[in-house]
Design a protein around this motif. Structure first.
Motif, PDB file in Angstrom:
ATOM      1  N   GLN A  18      15.537  96.064  -1.344  1.00  0.00           N
ATOM      2  CA  GLN A  18      16.477  95.185  -0.955  1.00  0.00           C
ATOM      3  C   GLN A  18      15.970  93.437  -1.222  1.00  0.00           C
ATOM      4  O   GLN A  18      16.556  92.714  -1.774  1.00  0.00           O
ATOM      5  N   LYS A  19      14.925  93.390  -0.443  1.00  0.00           N
ATOM      6  CA  LYS A  19      14.109  91.967  -0.505  1.00  0.00           C
ATOM      7  C   LYS A  19      13.847  91.424  -2.067  1.00  0.00           C
ATOM      8  O   LYS A  19      14.124  90.446  -2.078  1.00  0.00           O
ATOM      9  N   GLU A  20      13.301  92.389  -2.519  1.00  0.00           N
ATOM     10  CA  GLU A  20      12.856  92.167  -3.981  1.00  0.00           C
ATOM     11  C   GLU A  20      14.256  91.618  -4.770  1.00  0.00           C
ATOM     12  O   GLU A  20      13.971  90.764  -5.687  1.00  0.00           O
ATOM     13  N   GLY A  21      15.134  92.552  -4.589  1.00  0.00           N
ATOM     14  CA  GLY A  21      16.597  92.164  -5.199  1.00  0.00           C
ATOM     15  C   GLY A  21      17.078  90.826  -4.680  1.00  0.00           C
ATOM     16  O   GLY A  21      17.539  90.029  -5.748  1.00  0.00           O
ATOM     17  N   GLU A  22      16.924  90.258  -3.604  1.00  0.00           N
ATOM     18  CA  GLU A  22      17.149  89.353  -3.281  1.00  0.00           C
ATOM     19  C   GLU A  22      16.429  88.053  -3.798  1.00  0.00           C
ATOM     20  O   GLU A  22      17.060  86.911  -4.300  1.00  0.00           O
ATOM     21  N   GLU A  23      15.094  88.399  -3.792  1.00  0.00           N
ATOM     22  CA  GLU A  23      14.260  87.264  -4.456  1.00  0.00           C
ATOM     23  C   GLU A  23      14.581  87.148  -6.028  1.00  0.00           C
ATOM     24  O   GLU A  23      14.582  86.154  -6.478  1.00  0.00           O
ATOM     25  N   MET A  25      17.417  87.578  -7.488  1.00  0.00           N
ATOM     26  CA  MET A  25      18.754  87.150  -7.385  1.00  0.00           C
ATOM     27  C   MET A  25      18.647  85.411  -7.396  1.00  0.00           C
ATOM     28  O   MET A  25      19.175  84.790  -8.116  1.00  0.00           O
ATOM     29  N   ALA A  26      17.558  85.137  -6.308  1.00  0.00           N
ATOM     30  CA  ALA A  26      17.387  83.505  -6.147  1.00  0.00           C
ATOM     31  C   ALA A  26      16.626  82.913  -7.340  1.00  0.00           C
ATOM     32  O   ALA A  26      16.990  81.898  -7.824  1.00  0.00           O
ATOM     33  N   ARG A  27      15.878  83.876  -7.995  1.00  0.00           N
ATOM     34  CA  ARG A  27      15.167  83.274  -9.274  1.00  0.00           C
ATOM     35  C   ARG A  27      16.179  83.235 -10.449  1.00  0.00           C
ATOM     36  O   ARG A  27      16.183  82.281 -11.062  1.00  0.00           O
ATOM     37  N   GLU A  29      19.397  82.632  -9.883  1.00  0.00           N
ATOM     38  CA  GLU A  29      20.445  81.452  -9.786  1.00  0.00           C
ATOM     39  C   GLU A  29      19.498  80.188 -10.231  1.00  0.00           C
ATOM     40  O   GLU A  29      20.057  79.363 -10.680  1.00  0.00           O
ATOM     41  N   GLU A  30      18.261  79.934  -9.856  1.00  0.00           N
ATOM     42  CA  GLU A  30      17.271  78.803  -9.976  1.00  0.00           C
ATOM     43  C   GLU A  30      17.273  78.576 -11.439  1.00  0.00           C
ATOM     44  O   GLU A  30      17.641  77.665 -12.122  1.00  0.00           O
ATOM     45  N   LEU A  31      17.352  79.688 -12.516  1.00  0.00           N
ATOM     46  CA  LEU A  31      17.148  79.804 -13.776  1.00  0.00           C
ATOM     47  C   LEU A  31      18.616  79.115 -14.331  1.00  0.00           C
ATOM     48  O   LEU A  31      18.512  78.356 -15.452  1.00  0.00           O
ATOM     49  N   GLU A  32      19.503  79.712 -13.927  1.00  0.00           N
ATOM     50  CA  GLU A  32      20.861  79.316 -14.218  1.00  0.00           C
ATOM     51  C   GLU A  32      21.237  77.960 -14.104  1.00  0.00           C
ATOM     52  O   GLU A  32      21.747  77.068 -14.989  1.00  0.00           O
ATOM     53  N   ARG A  33      20.703  77.376 -12.905  1.00  0.00           N
ATOM     54  CA  ARG A  33      20.885  76.054 -12.644  1.00  0.00           C
ATOM     55  C   ARG A  33      20.063  75.042 -13.476  1.00  0.00           C
ATOM     56  O   ARG A  33      20.599  74.384 -14.081  1.00  0.00           O
TER      57      ARG A  33
END
Ligand SMILES: [Zn+2]
Length: 91
Positions: A18-23, A25-27, A29-33
């Motif tokens: 789950q933690k890996e998944g969250e990380e 996801m954050a990555r 989002e950063e790439l999309e930004r």
């Protein structure tokens, strides 16, 4: 192994995943930004001049310009990018 021990182990694995998944996801989002930012700037003609100048600028602003990672955020110097700039710059 007891069933309880097995269950706890499974639970730990699940939490790690789950933690890996969250990380991840954050990555993403950063790439999309970053991607949106680049598109916006390209559309505004922020990267004018010849292609080499534009690439140099892009690199200096913290993005990869090497083929393998083009457009991705760069946290440290990249040898592929530098090599690319060095060779293009000599022309
Ligand atoms: Zn690079």
């Amino acid at each position: 192994m007891t069933l309880l021990a097995e269950f706890k182990l499974w639970q730990e694995k699940l939490q790690a995943l789950q933690k890996e998944g969250e990380e991840l996801m954050a990555r993403i989002e950063e790439l999309e930004r970053q991607n949106a930012e680049l598109r916006r700037r390209l559309a505004e003609g922020d990267y004018e001049g010849d292609g080499f100048e534009a690439l140099t600028k892009l690199y200096e602003e913290g993005f990869h310009i090497c083929p393998g990672n083009f457009g991705r955020g760069r946290e440290e110097d990249c040898l592929f990018c530098l090599n690319f700039l060095l060779h293009k710059g000599k022309k």
